[in-house]
Design an enzyme around this catalytic site. Structure first.
Site, PDB file in Angstrom:
ATOM      1  N   CYS A 136      36.842  44.860 -50.218  1.00  0.00           N
ATOM      2  CA  CYS A 136      37.100  43.816 -51.212  1.00  0.00           C
ATOM      3  C   CYS A 136      36.969  44.330 -52.636  1.00  0.00           C
ATOM      4  O   CYS A 136      37.770  43.991 -53.517  1.00  0.00           O
ATOM      5  CB  CYS A 136      36.171  42.621 -50.992  1.00  0.00           C
ATOM      6  SG  CYS A 136      34.417  43.044 -50.863  1.00  0.00           S
ATOM      7  N   HIS A 249      33.283  38.355 -56.787  1.00  0.00           N
ATOM      8  CA  HIS A 249      32.704  39.605 -57.266  1.00  0.00           C
ATOM      9  C   HIS A 249      33.098  39.831 -58.724  1.00  0.00           C
ATOM     10  O   HIS A 249      34.199  39.464 -59.149  1.00  0.00           O
ATOM     11  CB  HIS A 249      33.242  40.801 -56.467  1.00  0.00           C
ATOM     12  CG  HIS A 249      32.749  40.887 -55.062  1.00  0.00           C
ATOM     13  ND1 HIS A 249      31.808  40.036 -54.520  1.00  0.00           N
ATOM     14  CD2 HIS A 249      33.074  41.769 -54.073  1.00  0.00           C
ATOM     15  CE1 HIS A 249      31.576  40.386 -53.257  1.00  0.00           C
ATOM     16  NE2 HIS A 249      32.329  41.429 -52.978  1.00  0.00           N
TER      17      HIS A 249
END
Length: 345
Positions: A136, A249
């Protein structure tokens, strides 16, 4: 696989009860993927549960006994150990397997794909092939940097990640919620899913530390970047940190280009890139995982600026929903790209 615009594709989603599996099902439905039968698979412990696919409820079947014969796509997100055993089984049955774990990413015979960057490697893909979804953090970083690499090339990336607990799965999400309640009630938090308490804390280690001092997560960003860009000259030096955020994130990126690039041109390139949104300075206030990433599909770039001491270095702040573009959406986009390729034949 058959071609044709009216073709329906049978899909198996492995790890359907997890955060990424649920997101895959939601994205398949919302993007109107041409799905025929959809199979929700998980471990025996989840059999009897149901998951949502659009307006339908799907029963959860046991992965261990499921026959993949007849499925066109199998989208895996159930951990590397599960993929180790079950991905080859699905591939032998003729599925195109899109695996979201780290198990096959660095296999030289397996394509590692971000569709906006290197979808050409999917040409010629057929039933029985395995395709890997990148990490990711790698996905969101390269989404922001790819337009600069395509223009002048990247020499080096120094990046600090601020990674939400959803990257460690549902147990980590539940742990952050439970530990937050413990803190407010003056109880000492107990860490189980993560290596240390996460509520009101940060953990400067994701995965095991190797002999070179870098963690597994940090080395993934280095190795996967080189494979996706097909360029072993690129160096990525990462520091991966877990933070008490549920979804989304953040990454503080310093990228050294092979040639100096005007800041205005860099902004233009990033702003025009598919799947990326550039927030100009002062236009929206601080860009955060909560306000700009969670629940959204785009990668958001802000605070684009030049390094104070090196004209070839650009600095930026990048946020994205790690469960969506960082995992589920990227996998669905790979399947969409394969369907489009066959429909055009």
């Amino acid at each position: 696989m058959k071609s044709g615009n009216d073709r329906k594709y049978d899909v198996a989603v492995v790890g359907a009860t997890g955060a990424v599996g649920e997101a895959i099902l939601e994205i398949l439905a919302s993007r109107k993927f041409p799905a025929g039968r959809v199979h929700a698979l998980a471990s025996e412990a989840s059999v009897g549960r149901s998951v949502t696919f659009g307006h339908r409820s799907l029963p959860v079947d046991d992965l261990a006994t499921f026959d993949f014969e007849g499925c066109d796509f199998a989208l895996f997100s159930a951990g590397s150990r599960v993929s180790e055993e079950a991905v080859p089984r699905a591939a032998r049955a003729g599925c195109v397997v899109i695996d979201n774990t780290s198990r096959f990413r660095m296999d030289p015979d397996v394509a590692l794909v971000i569709p906006e960057i290197n979808s050409a490697v999917l040409d010629g893909c057929k039933g029985g092939d395995i395709i890997a979804n990148p990490n990711c953090s790698t996905i969101q970083m390269l989404m922001a940097l790819w337009p600069l690499h395509a223009e002048v090339g990247i020499e080096r990336v120094d990046v600090a990640t601020y990674q939400s607990v959803s990257g460690a799965g549902r147990p980590a999400l539940e742990e952050l919620a439970r530990q937050s309640a413990d803190r407010f009630n003056f109880r000492d938090p107990q860490a189980k899913a993560l290596s240390a308490p996460i509520a009101f804390n940060v953990i400067p280690q994701i995965d095991e530390i190797g002999e070179n001092g870098y963690s597994g997560e940090e080395m993934k960003m280095h190795n996967e970047t080189r494979k996706i860009l097909d360029d072993d000259r690129v160096v990525v030096s990462a520091t991966a940190v877990r933070v008490p955020v549920f979804y989304g994130h953040g990454e503080a990126i310093h990228v050294r280009l092979r040639q100096a690039l005007e800041l205005s041109r860099a902004a233009e390139l990033i702003g025009e890139a598919a799947g990326v949104r550039l927030v100009e300075r002062g236009s929206e206030g601080p860009v955060t995982p909560l306000t700009h990433a969670a629940g959204r599909d785009e990668v958001v770039v802000s605070r684009l600026r030049r390094d104070l001491g090196d004209e070839r270095v650009l600095c930026m702040w990048v946020v994205a929903d790690n469960v969506r573009k960082g995992a589920a959406l990227n996998a669905v986009q790979i399947a969409e790209r394969l369907v489009e390729g066959r429909a055009g034949k």
